[in-house]
Write a protein that holds these residues in place. Structure first.
Motif, PDB file in Angstrom:
ATOM      1  N   ASP A 154       2.529   7.242  14.836  1.00  0.00           N
ATOM      2  CA  ASP A 154       1.452   7.987  14.181  1.00  0.00           C
ATOM      3  C   ASP A 154       0.089   7.339  14.409  1.00  0.00           C
ATOM      4  OD1 ASP A 154       3.383   9.695  13.144  1.00  0.00           O
ATOM      5  OD2 ASP A 154       3.722   8.413  11.406  1.00  0.00           O
ATOM      6  N   THR A 189       0.835  -1.190   0.000  1.00  0.00           N
ATOM      7  CA  THR A 189       0.000   0.000   0.000  1.00  0.00           C
ATOM      8  C   THR A 189       0.877   1.249   0.000  1.00  0.00           C
ATOM      9  OG1 THR A 189      -1.472  -1.308   1.334  1.00  0.00           O
ATOM     10  CG2 THR A 189      -2.082   0.955   1.033  1.00  0.00           C
ATOM     11  N   VAL A 190       2.036   1.140   0.641  1.00  0.00           N
ATOM     12  CA  VAL A 190       2.937   2.293   0.642  1.00  0.00           C
ATOM     13  C   VAL A 190       3.440   2.558  -0.765  1.00  0.00           C
ATOM     14  CG1 VAL A 190       5.033   3.281   1.590  1.00  0.00           C
ATOM     15  CG2 VAL A 190       3.631   1.791   2.996  1.00  0.00           C
ATOM     16  N   VAL A 232      -8.533   6.430  -2.864  1.00  0.00           N
ATOM     17  CA  VAL A 232      -7.663   7.414  -3.507  1.00  0.00           C
ATOM     18  C   VAL A 232      -6.264   6.835  -3.714  1.00  0.00           C
ATOM     19  CG1 VAL A 232      -6.552   9.650  -3.167  1.00  0.00           C
ATOM     20  CG2 VAL A 232      -9.001   9.408  -2.748  1.00  0.00           C
ATOM     21  N   ILE A 233      -5.775   6.107  -2.719  1.00  0.00           N
ATOM     22  CA  ILE A 233      -4.465   5.469  -2.880  1.00  0.00           C
ATOM     23  C   ILE A 233      -4.517   4.494  -4.055  1.00  0.00           C
ATOM     24  CG2 ILE A 233      -2.882   3.820  -1.812  1.00  0.00           C
ATOM     25  CD1 ILE A 233      -3.500   5.219   0.868  1.00  0.00           C
ATOM     26  N   PRO A 271       5.570   7.392   5.338  1.00  0.00           N
ATOM     27  CA  PRO A 271       5.385   7.107   6.768  1.00  0.00           C
ATOM     28  C   PRO A 271       6.707   6.736   7.450  1.00  0.00           C
ATOM     29  CG  PRO A 271       3.866   5.833   5.397  1.00  0.00           C
ATOM     30  CD  PRO A 271       4.853   6.448   4.480  1.00  0.00           C
ATOM     31  N   ARG A 299       5.596  10.032  -5.161  1.00  0.00           N
ATOM     32  CA  ARG A 299       6.665  10.047  -4.156  1.00  0.00           C
ATOM     33  C   ARG A 299       7.452   8.786  -4.412  1.00  0.00           C
ATOM     34  NH1 ARG A 299       2.306  10.453   0.595  1.00  0.00           N
ATOM     35  NH2 ARG A 299       1.986  12.688   0.625  1.00  0.00           N
ATOM     36  N   THR A 302      -3.178   4.545   7.910  1.00  0.00           N
ATOM     37  CA  THR A 302      -2.379   5.444   8.750  1.00  0.00           C
ATOM     38  C   THR A 302      -0.881   5.161   8.629  1.00  0.00           C
ATOM     39  OG1 THR A 302      -4.178   5.834  10.292  1.00  0.00           O
ATOM     40  CG2 THR A 302      -1.975   6.161  11.149  1.00  0.00           C
ATOM     41  N   PHE A 303      -0.524   3.953   8.264  1.00  0.00           N
ATOM     42  CA  PHE A 303       0.879   3.597   8.031  1.00  0.00           C
ATOM     43  C   PHE A 303       1.744   3.833   9.273  1.00  0.00           C
ATOM     44  CE2 PHE A 303      -1.041   5.094   4.071  1.00  0.00           C
ATOM     45  CZ  PHE A 303      -0.883   3.981   3.267  1.00  0.00           C
ATOM     46  N   HIS A 346       7.599   3.100   8.011  1.00  0.00           N
ATOM     47  CA  HIS A 346       8.119   2.368   6.860  1.00  0.00           C
ATOM     48  C   HIS A 346       9.558   2.759   6.546  1.00  0.00           C
ATOM     49  CE1 HIS A 346       4.498   0.085   5.683  1.00  0.00           C
ATOM     50  NE2 HIS A 346       3.929   1.002   6.456  1.00  0.00           N
ATOM     51  N   LEU A 397       2.623   1.445  11.497  1.00  0.00           N
ATOM     52  CA  LEU A 397       3.361   0.258  11.923  1.00  0.00           C
ATOM     53  C   LEU A 397       4.197  -0.277  10.759  1.00  0.00           C
ATOM     54  CD1 LEU A 397       0.418  -1.648  13.675  1.00  0.00           C
ATOM     55  CD2 LEU A 397       1.896   0.115  14.648  1.00  0.00           C
ATOM     56  N   ALA A 398       5.273  -0.959  11.090  1.00  0.00           N
ATOM     57  CA  ALA A 398       6.065  -1.604  10.032  1.00  0.00           C
ATOM     58  C   ALA A 398       6.801  -2.784  10.626  1.00  0.00           C
ATOM     59  CB  ALA A 398       7.057  -0.617   9.423  1.00  0.00           C
ATOM     60  N   ARG A 440       3.202   5.695  -5.816  1.00  0.00           N
ATOM     61  CA  ARG A 440       2.831   5.817  -7.213  1.00  0.00           C
ATOM     62  C   ARG A 440       1.792   6.922  -7.359  1.00  0.00           C
ATOM     63  NH1 ARG A 440      -0.812   1.241  -9.389  1.00  0.00           N
ATOM     64  NH2 ARG A 440      -2.049   2.310  -7.865  1.00  0.00           N
ATOM     65  N   ARG A 441       0.822   6.901  -6.431  1.00  0.00           N
ATOM     66  CA  ARG A 441      -0.279   7.853  -6.517  1.00  0.00           C
ATOM     67  C   ARG A 441       0.225   9.283  -6.385  1.00  0.00           C
ATOM     68  NH1 ARG A 441      -3.608  10.926  -7.076  1.00  0.00           N
ATOM     69  NH2 ARG A 441      -5.792  11.007  -6.461  1.00  0.00           N
ATOM     70  N   TYR A 442       1.201   9.483  -5.567  1.00  0.00           N
ATOM     71  CA  TYR A 442       1.645  10.853  -5.299  1.00  0.00           C
ATOM     72  C   TYR A 442       3.021  11.140  -5.850  1.00  0.00           C
ATOM     73  CZ  TYR A 442      -2.455  10.431  -2.771  1.00  0.00           C
ATOM     74  OH  TYR A 442      -3.752  10.181  -2.500  1.00  0.00           O
ATOM     75  N   ASP A 463      -2.117  -0.267   7.033  1.00  0.00           N
ATOM     76  CA  ASP A 463      -1.897   0.251   5.673  1.00  0.00           C
ATOM     77  C   ASP A 463      -3.145   0.122   4.793  1.00  0.00           C
ATOM     78  OD1 ASP A 463       0.711   0.500   6.502  1.00  0.00           O
ATOM     79  OD2 ASP A 463       1.569  -0.838   5.006  1.00  0.00           O
ATOM     80  N   GLU A 464      -3.678  -1.083   4.728  1.00  0.00           N
ATOM     81  CA  GLU A 464      -4.669  -1.391   3.686  1.00  0.00           C
ATOM     82  C   GLU A 464      -6.101  -1.066   4.099  1.00  0.00           C
ATOM     83  OE1 GLU A 464      -4.361  -5.461   2.254  1.00  0.00           O
ATOM     84  OE2 GLU A 464      -2.187  -5.383   2.431  1.00  0.00           O
ATOM     85  N   GLU A 498       1.866   1.868  -3.440  1.00  0.00           N
ATOM     86  CA  GLU A 498       0.745   2.453  -4.167  1.00  0.00           C
ATOM     87  C   GLU A 498       0.641   3.939  -3.831  1.00  0.00           C
ATOM     88  OE1 GLU A 498      -2.553   0.020  -3.042  1.00  0.00           O
ATOM     89  OE2 GLU A 498      -2.088  -1.495  -4.546  1.00  0.00           O
ATOM     90  N   LEU A 499       0.892   4.224  -2.561  1.00  0.00           N
ATOM     91  CA  LEU A 499       0.893   5.613  -2.094  1.00  0.00           C
ATOM     92  C   LEU A 499       1.929   6.419  -2.879  1.00  0.00           C
ATOM     93  CD1 LEU A 499      -0.443   7.020   0.443  1.00  0.00           C
ATOM     94  CD2 LEU A 499       1.717   6.624   1.594  1.00  0.00           C
ATOM     95  N   ARG A 554      -5.361  -8.251   1.634  1.00  0.00           N
ATOM     96  CA  ARG A 554      -4.896  -9.029   0.484  1.00  0.00           C
ATOM     97  C   ARG A 554      -4.096 -10.234   0.987  1.00  0.00           C
ATOM     98  NH1 ARG A 554      -3.791  -3.624  -2.786  1.00  0.00           N
ATOM     99  NH2 ARG A 554      -2.568  -3.091  -0.971  1.00  0.00           N
TER     100      ARG A 554
END
Lengths: 550, 892
Positions: free
Chosen positions: B187, A5-6, B400-401, A49, A15, B160-161, A52, B163-164, A11-13, B155-156, A8-9, B41
């Motif tokens: 965060d 998802t990051v 949006v993502i 983030p 970044r 908020t992202f 990450h 954690l990792a 790609r979307r922006y 994340d999904e 994708e984030l 997923r």
């Protein structure tokens, strides 16, 4: 996938990730350690983030949070250097440096690509290699950085065409562009029978076709996998340093076939010179109009970016490599989706190995049939094999696939140097496996080697003499596996640790065969699935010493 | 498209795109899983779901199903691999990992399923210390199995992202936030999704640290914002042990937020009202129900006797159930004989109701939340959903993502602003100019759907004429939004195939809020994005859990249940026949009118049900004067709120956790509220309290139970005719309109025509008009009020929970340039003055607000935002202009 998802984030922006690893590397270059404040700052600068950024920093061997001295020495712990030291690992070098009170921090690394001249170390960005490595590092001997010896055994060198004075690799590219025939590249390569040289042996043209025909919208990407992680192999380093134009031309052709307009070369950080050479080569290719926008009347564009890895063997696996380019942890992702459908930035992506791409200009210029005449059924064309320092004549040799190992080991390699004797031959890197001297009549080829219980891998052949004990080798294999496991799947993450613990505790794992079966059948990617094969081939080859039931 | 596969010899048909695991579940077989979660997923890391696929071991969760695939869940070699993987995984954990109660640990259940009670592998185990830094989330890294479900949920699902995974190989483990940081420094927004998904108890919450079993679980609907999340309330010893989002919840799909999931402690707070209070000699003293009810009814009889029924008014509760709201409006109309009943939608979405009815026909959003799944463009105006409607905010963020475009219209730099393609930051109060500017561009650039307009809408000619004045440059002149950004936004909205308008109180709470709603709705009508299969319509985000329902069931002075006008003879006579009373054909008083009437001496009694008007209504000083002026103020409450403190009688009611009934959420869904707890002490459900008052007045309201009230409502309001508790319990939530028991409910409105009198959408030609207050030399700043994530409305509930450990005071947001000019530093105490009041509080220097603008919430009584706010109201609906107040700011 964490990180998916990051990305994708990103790609979307727009970044893009490379910034993260590069910014972290800059911290490493200037300071002793990476601190929490650096993570927060880089997260703020990239808009990504911080969790990450932290996760990525903690994953790569070059980054991390340990304290390092201004002088940081990476000591090669690859199998060739291990063999060169008579079966001792990098810690002996670290011990000697510490004893001499060298003001340096040290770190073992797999591998620096000096297998033909080891043992080796990277002092900052300066490579050193030779039997007097410690003296070199302590300034007691003059530094040595020997070049890679190479030779082509085929009448008309293919991969070594440029190294041996052949034609300009870009001619094929401009021919194809002038004809405007995108299909030609795929047709010729399909006919050539070229299979990927990175280990998996997937037919190159089939991958390109999948991407060319993918219904996923948006851009396509081409990635050259220059993360030659297999200790023992140095062909990719040779090609990237000495004939980078051939690689770029191969990339341009592959990109044209697939519709990609943007390419990356992912170079491992253990190869600083290869990176420099590629950066220069890209600039030169742009200058000469081989790369860039508007390459022909149709407005074809293709450009290449050089991306530096940050220390991870598994990053050579394609999903992991893509994560790494995206600035994420180099973790393996479950497939499907395959990168050919959802790769970099979730767009169709081809990942090809260096040697594979270097064969493409020749194939396109001479035709697929010419290439197909080399080799044997299922293993067409030529392969570069790398012989380590234990051979009398170490170096990189381009041979036809199908050549018997004995011809390579004895005729080209000249057998074992000095008074030593060949005890075993490690084929295809630490995950490839071990053959005994009795198995040298096996032919060099995907299928023949698999039947013998090993894998072609990158085509490295590491001769191991009688000084390395079976247990040392077993420990070496497990330590490599445990150090480089990405940690995603349970069988590999915990299994490699348990395997190492079993060797280190002096005994065998309580449930060794079950462990190996769980890893072989249960692991997420080829890394964990291959470790058992390497261990078992070692057990077969050294059955007497290890006392294993085989 | 379906695929046929065989599972353990049984044929099963599943959707194309399914996995082997889907086929196994469809066949009724089971395999243990650990890294799998239906909300995520496939990840394929634990390797515990290994089955034989066409004879070879493969992970079920991540193997795409192919036609004719043969799957065996009992294949010995595959099971051996699964066992081996699980044994390895367990071998890295401390032994106590298997001591967690099975119902709280998927790991324990997986071990039971595969017959593992200990592992065969000695060796290193995980080490790490427990992180207790967060009030709601406890993290024990020793129990982490690196399945990354927490990271992926964050994340999904939540987006908020925070954690990792960190480290690699055997050392890989989850870590929150930055290097070496605590959870509380991360965060994290405390949505709880990580704890909810964690299969081992590595991440858990305070209520589940106690290994004692949960006694019962009640599925109900959240009582905070209007999203309407389905929650499972887990009770032990008469208290809520924990709350989890229900996977069966059609709205939230197994997600929730810090309020719904964690802020339940208020229900057993020591200061809950447990007995009626009666003012004697100026002080509120405890009284019995008999005495209190007797007092209330005697006073009501006296006042109606002396001054007539219209001297009494009631403010109903947007937090109470439909059945309670129905009952209160019936009490007023039947027992008192007045239409003067209103609810707080007057203060928030009355302009939505008026505007949407005028433009499209019905008082509610046009589309279902589910339609967001295929929206390719969101126009988000005057709403901050990641804080105020977190589950909607999270869903929009994910869309949006994943590629949907986003246009944000908001003066403030809200979180989603940073995800937007264009963020239009106009001056507060300039919405109509912005929306007209966008409409001008849709016409000018050919994005209008001419065929749709010709066939299904009226008013284009008048609108076209008006819009001639709203060139991008003219709109920029009024709003301050750069013309090129307006052009970009119009193109994005115009290009979209499935656009959704989502808006909030930033559109409605204005002096011309109804115009704002109508000019915003114009955009959807012009592009054919409402009432069509492709369009995702116009969707107001409702503030309180049942603010939609309170209006739906008639707690309005001009409307009977089901939006039937009191002035409509046919409708009113139907109610008269059913209720056996006469209904005044003239509308009663709206809330602001009630206040004016009280100050004029026309209104003598005010019955306030579940509203803290002294804190939440604008111009608090005036509200206090109103209460002062009334001869009788009844406050039916669960806490001694500012309003209750000033009442003559306080009747203790019930929280949403103690109620039986239904709520209607923001997308018009009737959902069940079911009691998980008993009201504390002598407190009663509000349903019973209203019944008691009616009995005291000698009136039988009927409806002995909430289910009966719903039945009566359905019989009188055609829009809800098909809805009953029995049906909701059987089938789950239902959208209104639902006109008969065999209709599924209309999730998407207007497919066959608009609900306006002529069946056509009505475009509105409304010019921009300035807000009620403008900044001037004495009051140079514009104050905008709104919400923060961890608190809710007046804060009566959230301030009585550990949410105060997450945020314990309000700070006014000030732009750095203004702060520097005024010499105000971050955290400094400042004085904010308006023409009506003064608030002293800390300053938060941030570029979230534009220069010249301030922002504060109204959650904290010691920072009484509404002592400042203006009494300007919407010209159509009397909705107060909470969003624009001229103030001055001084260092204190």
């Amino acid at each position: 996938v964490p990180g998916q998802t990051v990305s994708e984030l990103e790609r979307r922006y727009a970044r893009r990730g490379p910034a993260i690893l590069e910014l972290l590397r800059q911290v490493r270059r200037t300071r002793r350690r990476i601190a929490a404040a650096d993570i927060d700052r880089i997260a703020a600068e990239t808009g990504l983030p911080r969790a990450h950024v932290n996760g990525a920093a903690s994953f790569y061997a070059d980054l991390g949070f340990d304290d390092r001295a201004e002088r940081h020495v990476q000591i090669c712990d690859g199998t060739a250097c291990f063999a060169a030291r008579g079966g001792r690992d990098a810690s002996v070098v670290e011990t000697e440096l510490r004893a001499a009170e060298a003001d340096a921090s040290t770190q073992p690394v797999y591998c620096l690509g000096y297998c033909y001249a080891g043992p080796a170390a990277l002092d900052g960005e300066s490579p050193h290699a030779g039997p007097d490595l410690v003296d070199q590092l302590l300034g007691r001997a003059s530094p040595a950085d020997p070049e890679i010896p190479f030779q082509s055994q085929v009448d008309e060198p293919v991969v070594f065409a440029g190294l041996t004075g052949g034609e300009d690799p870009w001619d094929a590219w401009h021919d194809v562009l002038a004809a405007g025939d995108r299909g030609r590249v795929i047709r010729e390569v399909l006919e050539s029978g070229l299979r990927g040289r990175g280990g998996a042996g997937f037919p190159a043209a089939r991958k390109w076709q999948t991407v060319a025909e993918s219904r996923t919208p948006g851009p396509r990407y081409l990635i050259c996998n220059g993360d030659e992680g297999d200790p023992g192999s140095f062909v990719d380093r040779l090609l990237m340093e000495r004939d980078p134009q051939r690689l770029l031309a191969g990339m341009a052709l592959a990109a044209y076939a697939t519709g990609a307009e943007h390419g990356y070369v992912y170079v491992r950080s253990e190869y600083p010179r290869a990176r420099e050479c590629l950066v220069e080569a890209v600039a030169l290719a742009r200058e000469h109009g081989h790369l860039g926008p508007d390459l022909d009347a149709a407005g074809t564009r293709f450009d290449v970016e050089v991306f530096e890895g940050a220390g991870s063997y598994v990053a050579g696996e394609e999903t992991s490599l893509i994560h790494s380019i995206e600035g994420l942890r180099g973790e393996v992702a479950v497939r499907p989706p395959y990168p050919t459908d959802r790769g970099l930035m979730h767009r169709p992506t081809v990942v090809n190995n260096v040697e594979t791409l270097c064969a493409v200009p020749w194939i396109v210029a001479r035709g697929g049939a010419a290439y197909h005449r080399h080799g044997v059924a299922g293993s067409r064309g030529t392969k570069v094999v790398c012989l380590n320092e234990r051979f009398r004549n170490p170096g990189a040799y381009e041979v036809e696939l199908g050549t018997p190992l004995r011809a390579i080991v004895e005729d080209l390699g000249g057998g074992i140097a000095g008074e030593h004797e060949l005890r075993s031959l490690q084929v295809g890197g630490p995950l490839g496996g071990f053959l005994s001297p009795a198995q040298l009549d096996t032919a060099l080829g995907f299928d023949a080697l698999r039947e013998a219980g090993v894998e072609l891998g990158h085509g490295s052949l590491i001769a191991i003499d009688e000084r390395a004990s079976a247990v040392d080798l077993l420990r070496h294999v497990w330590r490599f596996a445990a150090s480089e496991s990405c940690g995603t799947c349970a069988p590999c993450r915990v299994g490699t640790r348990r395997g190492l613990e079993a060797v280190e505790s002096g005994g065998r794992a309580v449930a060794e065969q079950e462990l190996l079966e769980t890893m072989r059948l249960g692991s997420l990617c080829a890394f964990g699935r291959s470790v058992p094969q390497a261990v078992r081939s070692l057990q077969r080859t050294y059955a007497g010493e290890l006392g294993v039931r085989s | 498209m379906t695929v046929r596969a065989s599972v353990d010899g049984d044929d099963v048909l599943v959707e194309d795109g399914a996995t082997a695991l889907d086929a196994i579940r469809a066949a009724g077989a089971e395999v243990p899983t650990l890294c799998w979660d239906e909300r995520l997923r496939p990840y394929g890391s634990c390797r515990v779901c290994m089955v034989a696929v066409d004879g070879s071991p493969a992970p079920a969760c991540s193997t795409p199903l192919a036609d004719g695939m043969e799957i065996s869940t009992v294949d010995p070699p595959a099971r051996e691999v699964a066992r081996g993987a699980l044994e390895l995984l367990v071998s890295a954990l401390p032994e106590r990992a298997l001591d967690v109660p099975a119902e709280r640990s998927e790991l324990v259940r997986a071990c039971d399923a595969l017959g593992i009670d200990r592992d065969r592998f000695a060796g290193a185990r995980r080490s790490g210390s427990v992180d207790h830094s967060h009030p709601y989330l406890k993290y024990d890294p020793e129990l982490c199995i690196t399945c990354a479900r927490c990271v992926r949920m964050c994340d999904e699902v939540q987006g908020t992202f925070a954690l990792a995974m960190v480290g690699r190989g055997f050392e890989t483990v989850m870590a929150p936030g930055t290097h070496g940081g605590d959870w509380s420094d991360s965060d994290c927004v405390a949505c709880g999704a990580c704890a909810d998904s964690c299969p081992t108890g590595a991440i858990t919450e305070p209520g589940l640290l106690d290994p004692q079993p949960i006694e019962r679980t009640t599925m109900t609907t959240c009582g905070y914002c209007g999203v309407g999340c389905t929650l499972d309330v887990h009770v032990r010893d008469g208290e809520v042990a924990s709350v989890s989002p229900s996977l069966a919840g059609p709205v939230n799909r197994g997600h929730a937020c810090v309020k719904g999931r964690f802020a339940h402690g208020f229900a057993r707070s020591g200061d809950r009202l447990t007995t009626p209070l009666l003012r004697r000699n100026g002080r509120l003293e405890e009284a019995s129900w008999e005495v209190a009810i007797e007092y209330v009814t005697r006073e009501l009889r006296r006042i109606t006797g002396d001054h007539g029924p219209n001297a009494v008014a009631a403010i109903s509760s947007a937090r109470a159930t439909n059945e309670e709201n129905y009952l209160l409006q019936k009490l007023m109309r039947v027992a008192i004989g007045t239409n003067s009943v209103d609810n707080c939608s007057r203060l928030c979405h009355a302009p939505s109701s008026a505007g949407l009815i005028a433009s499209l026909g019905l008082s509610g959003g046009s589309n279902s939340f589910d339609d967001f799944d295929h929206a390719d463009c969101f126009l988000l105006a005057g709403a901050n959903p990641t804080e105020a409607h977190p589950v909607v905010g999270a869903r929009i963020k994910q869309r949006v993502i994943n590629g949907a475009s986003l246009i944000v219209v908001d003066p403030r730099r809200i979180e989603l602003g940073s995800y937007a393609d264009v963020h239009l930051r106009g001056h507060p109060g300039s919405n109509v100019a912005v929306f007209n500017g966008l409409a001008h561009l849709l016409l000018a650039e050919g994005y209008a759907d001419e065929a749709f307009l010709a066939e299904r809408a009226d008013g284009l000619a008048e609108l076209r004429e008006l819009l001639a004045d709203y060139t991008p440059e003219a709109a920029e002149e009024i709003s301050g939004v750069p013309a090129d950004q307006l052009v970009a936004a119009a193109r994005i909205y115009g290009e979209a195939a499935h656009s959704a308008i989502v808006y909030g109180l930033g559109v409605t709470e204005h002096a011309h809020g109804t115009d704002g709603v109508r000019t915003l709705t114009n955009l959807a009508i012009m592009t054919g994005a409402v009432g069509t299969r492709d369009g995702c319509g116009v969707n107001p985000l409702r503030g309180q859990n049942n603010v939609q329902g309170a209006s739906d069931v008639g707690a309005l002075p001009d409307l009977l249940p089901g939006y039937q006008r009191v002035s409509d003879d046919e409708a009113a006579s139907r109610f008269e026949r059913a209720w056996g009373v006469t209904i005044d054909r003239k509308p009663g008083l709206r809330i602001p009118e009630m206040f004016d009437a009280a100050l004029d001496g026309r209104l003598k009694a005010l019955y306030v049900f579940g509203e803290d008007i002294a804190q939440t209504d604008p111009d608090s000083g005036k509200v206090e004067a109103v209460m002062e002026a009334c001869e009788l103020v009844v406050s039916q409450e669960i806490f001694l709120s500012r309003t209750a403190e000033r009442a003559d009688v306080v009747l203790p009611g019930a929280s949403f956790l103690e109620k039986d009934g239904t709520f209607v959420n923001f997308d018009r869904r009737f959902q069940r509220a079911r009691p998980a707890l008993e009201p504390p002490g002598d407190a009663r459900t509000d349903f019973d309290v209203i019944q008691s008052v009616a009995q005291g007045l000698g009136t039988d309201l009927g409806c002995p139970t909430p289910a009966d009230a719903m039945r009566e409502l359905a019989s009188l309001a055609p829009l809800y005719a098909g809805i009953s508790h029995e049906r909701l319990d059987r089938e789950g939530p239902l959208h209104w309109p639902c006109r008969s028991a065999d209709e599924p409910g209309e999730a998407t409105l207007y497919m066959d025509g608009f609900a306006t009198p002529n069946g056509r959408a009505q475009l509105a030609a409304k010019p921009y008009l300035p807000p009620g207050e403008q900044p001037d030399a004495s009051y140079p700043f514009l104050l905008v009020t709104g919400r923060r994530l961890v608190h809710y409305n007046a804060g009566t509930m959230t301030r009585r929970t550990d949410n105060v450990r997450l945020l314990n005071a309000e700070r006014v947001e000030v732009n750095p340039a203004d702060a520097e000019r005024l010499g105000v530093g971050n955290g400094d105490t400042v004085a904010v003055r308006s023409r009506r009041g003064l608030v002293t509080l800390g300053a938060h220097v941030t570029d979230r607000v534009a220069p010249g603008e301030l922002f504060m919430s109204f959650h904290f009584p010691d920072a009484l935002a509404n002592s400042l706010t203006s009494d300007a109201v919407d010209d159509v609906t009397s909705c107060p202009e909470y969003k624009v107040t001229a103030v001055r700011l001084d260092a204190a």
